[in-house]
Design a protein around this motif. Sequence first.
Motif: not given
Length: 187
Positions: A30, A35, A59, A62-63
């Motif tokens: 992430t 992003t 992680t 989250e992405t």
Amino acid sequence: MEEIELSKDEVTEQAQEHVSDNDLILTYHTSKTLTNFFIAAKEKANFEVIVCETAPKFTGHETAQKLAQAGIKTSLVTDAAVFAVMSRVDKVIITAHGIMATGGIVAQAGALMIAHAAKAHQVPVFVLGASYKLTPLHPIDSLTYNELLQPSMVYRAEEGDTSSNVTAIVPAFDYVPPKLVDLILTN
């Protein structure tokens, strides 16, 4: 601080040049730059992203969530599935923790596996990294300029277990040599 923030924006501005309609892109970990890069690309292109979960901290979850919320078609896969899905992927886009003098990168653990799978399937690997991540250092191996995470992140000994013979080595980062990196997008 302002220059650092502007450099991330300058990397993100290149998204529309490197992401095309119908691309299937693999990524992991992430990062705000990552992003934002995909969100900027969505303004001009319709594409899909496969996100590796990025164990042991996961992680990538989250992405995947942020990309899905932005309206980008997103799939989350286990890290072990990288080689299996790579034959369908058009390009890999990841971020760098550091860009070495050799042209290689230091990135979140898992990057080397992804880069090798990409090379085996002739998929280009693009790396996002602002100029403040450039370093004159030359890594020798994967443990040079690395840190080790707590072994308990991947191995949990049970009471009465014979785990005294088990050593868990959990590097935080991978060194990806320049021969596995096709393009570094920087400001």
